[in-house]
Design an enzyme around this catalytic site. Structure first.
Site, PDB file in Angstrom:
ATOM      1  N   HIS A   9     -28.321  84.212  71.885  1.00 10.03           N
ATOM      2  CA  HIS A   9     -29.478  84.012  71.015  1.00 10.03           C
ATOM      3  C   HIS A   9     -30.340  85.263  71.014  1.00 10.03           C
ATOM      4  CE1 HIS A   9     -32.575  81.822  68.892  1.00 10.03           C
ATOM      5  NE2 HIS A   9     -33.458  82.104  69.827  1.00 10.03           N
ATOM      6  N   ASP A  26     -39.438  83.748  68.544  1.00 13.58           N
ATOM      7  CA  ASP A  26     -38.156  83.086  68.762  1.00 13.58           C
ATOM      8  C   ASP A  26     -38.005  81.980  67.724  1.00 13.58           C
ATOM      9  OD1 ASP A  26     -35.957  81.629  69.640  1.00 13.58           O
ATOM     10  OD2 ASP A  26     -36.683  81.399  71.682  1.00 13.58           O
ATOM     11  N   CYS A  79     -29.003  81.575  63.710  1.00 12.83           N
ATOM     12  CA  CYS A  79     -30.170  82.438  63.910  1.00 12.83           C
ATOM     13  C   CYS A  79     -29.936  83.784  63.233  1.00 12.83           C
ATOM     14  CB  CYS A  79     -30.469  82.625  65.397  1.00 12.83           C
ATOM     15  SG  CYS A  79     -29.147  83.373  66.340  1.00 12.83           S
TER      16      CYS A  79
END
Length: 80
Positions: A9, A26, A79
């Site tokens: 991530h 984030d 993401c």
């Protein structure tokens, strides 16, 4: 500073030198406080290394957690 967490991530930290702040972003909405503390320590260490003295006013630096108003992802695969 883009940061990869556990090779799974990506997050982002931004160092605002003039404002004495380090922000964390984030898409999952979390804050890795140890990463922010590590960046502040890095700034302090670099200042000693380059200037030969402690970073003045380092106690005034503010670590900012992930804001609520940034875009979010709701799964673990899209993401970025």
């Amino acid at each position: 500073c883009p940061m990869n967490l556990d090779e799974m991530h990506w997050t982002l930290a931004v160092i605002f030198m003039e404002n004495k702040k380090i922000g964390y972003y984030d898409s999952m909405g979390e804050t890795e406080w140890t990463k922010l503390e590590g960046l502040l320590q890095y700034l302090k260490d670099e200042h000693v290394s380059k200037k030969g003295k402690e970073l003045e006013g380092w106690e005034d630096w503010e670590l900012l957690g992930c804001p609520d108003n940034i875009p979010r992802q709701f799964n673990g695969y899209d993401c970025g």
